[in-house]
Motif scaffolding. Structure first.
Motif, mmCIF file in Angstrom:
data_model
loop_
_atom_site.group_PDB
_atom_site.id
_atom_site.type_symbol
_atom_site.label_atom_id
_atom_site.label_comp_id
_atom_site.label_asym_id
_atom_site.label_seq_id
_atom_site.Cartn_x
_atom_site.Cartn_y
_atom_site.Cartn_z
ATOM 1 N N GLN A 167 38.985 69.517 51.668
ATOM 2 C CA GLN A 167 38.341 68.754 50.584
ATOM 3 C C GLN A 167 38.067 67.301 50.993
ATOM 4 O O GLN A 167 37.115 66.686 50.512
ATOM 5 N N ARG A 168 38.894 66.776 51.881
ATOM 6 C CA ARG A 168 38.682 65.391 52.325
ATOM 7 C C ARG A 168 37.320 65.218 52.999
ATOM 8 O O ARG A 168 36.711 64.163 52.976
ATOM 9 N N ASP A 169 36.827 66.296 53.607
ATOM 10 C CA ASP A 169 35.545 66.227 54.317
ATOM 11 C C ASP A 169 34.419 66.959 53.595
ATOM 12 O O ASP A 169 33.309 67.060 54.125
ATOM 13 N N CYS A 170 34.689 67.536 52.440
ATOM 14 C CA CYS A 170 33.694 68.369 51.770
ATOM 15 C C CYS A 170 33.195 67.714 50.481
ATOM 16 O O CYS A 170 33.945 67.604 49.507
ATOM 17 N N LEU A 227 35.496 68.799 41.970
ATOM 18 C CA LEU A 227 36.804 68.348 41.479
ATOM 19 C C LEU A 227 36.656 67.163 40.531
ATOM 20 O O LEU A 227 37.351 67.068 39.516
ATOM 21 N N ARG A 228 35.743 66.263 40.882
ATOM 22 C CA ARG A 228 35.512 65.083 40.026
ATOM 23 C C ARG A 228 35.035 65.534 38.639
ATOM 24 O O ARG A 228 35.527 65.069 37.617
ATOM 25 N N GLU A 229 34.102 66.463 38.637
ATOM 26 C CA GLU A 229 33.541 66.924 37.370
ATOM 27 C C GLU A 229 34.573 67.716 36.560
ATOM 28 O O GLU A 229 34.715 67.496 35.359
ATOM 29 N N ASP A 279 37.239 78.827 40.849
ATOM 30 C CA ASP A 279 38.423 78.935 39.987
ATOM 31 C C ASP A 279 39.621 78.189 40.576
ATOM 32 O O ASP A 279 40.433 77.636 39.834
ATOM 33 N N GLU A 280 39.715 78.214 41.897
ATOM 34 C CA GLU A 280 40.827 77.498 42.534
ATOM 35 C C GLU A 280 40.683 75.998 42.297
ATOM 36 O O GLU A 280 41.652 75.299 42.013
ATOM 37 N N LEU A 281 39.450 75.515 42.411
ATOM 38 C CA LEU A 281 39.203 74.079 42.183
ATOM 39 C C LEU A 281 39.450 73.713 40.720
ATOM 40 O O LEU A 281 40.022 72.665 40.421
ATOM 41 N N GLY A 291 32.001 77.660 50.402
ATOM 42 C CA GLY A 291 32.838 78.861 50.404
ATOM 43 C C GLY A 291 34.084 78.755 49.542
ATOM 44 O O GLY A 291 34.829 79.722 49.403
ATOM 45 N N THR A 292 34.327 77.582 48.960
ATOM 46 C CA THR A 292 35.549 77.412 48.157
ATOM 47 C C THR A 292 35.410 78.089 46.802
ATOM 48 O O THR A 292 34.366 78.004 46.154
#
Lengths: 180, 215
Positions: free
Chosen positions: B47-50, B57-59, B29-31, B25-26
């Motif tokens: 994000q710590r659990d997702c 984010l890594r990509e 664009d925010e990421l 659901g995130t």
């Protein structure tokens, strides 16, 4: 010696006709004008022309500068406007090296090639963005300005800046992902 | 913890897709903004659990690394930029000259801005002076210019005058704690002496304005 005083002080003296005070402002902020022009236009020749035009224009318009924003913010406005005029006049860029002499100094030849390719790729991707997205990306991601500052400089609204940033980041990311 | 589902194979697809949200659901664009701003590794509690968010984010962080590196680079400013600007401004400013000699042997003229600069340098050498700027004016012309431009003062109004009489304005900021009047008087005397010695101008008036005190 002039480093002891604020931009506001220098602006006031320059408005009174002390040309040396303006020279001090050019010393402090000429780099900003050139850097922004370079990132918006993608080549050194146009960037130098536009930075020069912007700094002379700022001198000419100084009597009307009321200090509602800081001198750098005002200069950002002038250089951005000048660069946009240049973009609409000439769409083709010759050199894509944003860093020029800096990138040519030191390092291994192999590293140079890889680094130059990266610089060229990022520069090409940035300069391929539509002008409003390009301005938003350069001012926010390269100059580190907040959305509010970008809005003030471009005479836009914060939601509009956010929208340009979203679209610009998407386009830039797709281009760079494909390049990698 | 969210189900990681399928890993991100194609970032282009993710960015092009009509659905701008990850399976969790995130908003993509925010990421992307988070990664582009350099906070790809600073996770929110979600994000710590997702794993969806972490992978994206890594990509995005990897993709934006070259942009961030370039943005952090120093840009070398052309050495000629400042002098080119100064040269153009000189053309814009009504240049005025002091004539030191005008006879059969020819004329010797010195630009008012040179006189102003020499006066400025003389002022800077005085102990207690933190900042000094000089301009060349002629009282009558400056008065006229000032009245004419009272509402819209313009740098071009600061002009000198032909002839052997120099009127120079110096604006100085003095060091906090130093006797302001004594410093100003010293500046005046030194500038007058230097202009007589270096330029040969005998009739020199130096107006000193102390407009700031710097700690």
């Amino acid at each position: 010696m002039g480093s002891d005083v604020s931009d506001d002080y220098l602006v006031r003296r320059a408005q009174e006709g002390y040309v040396d005070a303006y020279a001090e402002l050019v010393d402090r902020h000429g780099g900003l004008a050139y850097r922004v022009a370079l990132r918006l236009l993608g080549n050194h020749h146009d960037a130098e022309d536009v930075a020069q035009e912007a700094l002379v224009t700022a001198w000419q318009q100084l009597p009307g500068f009321r200090g509602h924003s800081s001198f750098p913010t005002w200069l950002y406005q002038i250089v951005t406007r000048r660069a946009l005029n240049r973009i609409t006049r000439t769409r083709v860029t010759e050199s894509l090296d944003l860093l020029g002499d800096v990138s040519a100094a030191g390092g291994e030849p192999g590293q140079h090639t890889e680094r130059d390719l990266t610089v060229d790729a990022v520069t090409a991707a940035v300069t391929a963005l539509p002008p409003p997205q390009r301005v938003a990306i350069v001012l926010h991601h390269f100059e580190g300005l907040s959305n509010g500052e970008v809005a003030r400089i471009t005479g836009s609204s914060i939601p509009a800046v956010r929208s340009h940033l979203f679209r610009g980041r998407r386009t830039l990311s797709k281009t760079l992902a494909e390049w990698r | 913890m969210s189900d990681p589902g399928e890993p991100i194979h194609d970032v282009s697809l993710l960015l092009s897709g009509a659905n701008q949200h990850l399976a969790c659901g995130t908003d993509v664009d925010e990421l992307l903004g988070q990664a582009a701003d350099g906070y790809a590794s600073q996770f929110t509690s979600h994000q710590r659990d997702c794993l969806y968010c972490q992978a994206a984010l890594r990509e995005f962080g990897r993709i934006w690394q070259p942009v961030r590196s370039l943005a952090a680079e120093q840009v070398a400013v052309p050495a000629a930029l400042k002098s080119a600007v100064a040269s153009q401004i000189r053309k814009l400013v009504a240049d005025v000259w002091y004539t030191l000699q005008l006879d059969d042997g020819g004329a010797i003229r010195i630009a008012a801005r040179v006189v102003a600069r020499l006066a400025r340098e003389a002022a800077q050498d005085v102990a207690g002076v933190r900042v000094a700027f000089g301009r060349s004016t002629h009282s009558q012309m400056a008065g006229l210019a000032e009245r004419a431009t009272l509402r819209h003062r313009h740098p071009h109004a600061a002009v000198g005058v032909l002839g052997r009489t120099a009127v120079v304005d110096l604006a100085i900021a003095v060091r906090y704690g130093d006797p302001v009047d004594a410093v100003a008087r010293q500046v005046q005397q030194r500038a007058v002496a230097e202009l007589r010695r270096k330029v040969g101008l005998q009739d020199v008036t130096v107006n000193v304005t102390v407009d700031d005190v710097i700690t």
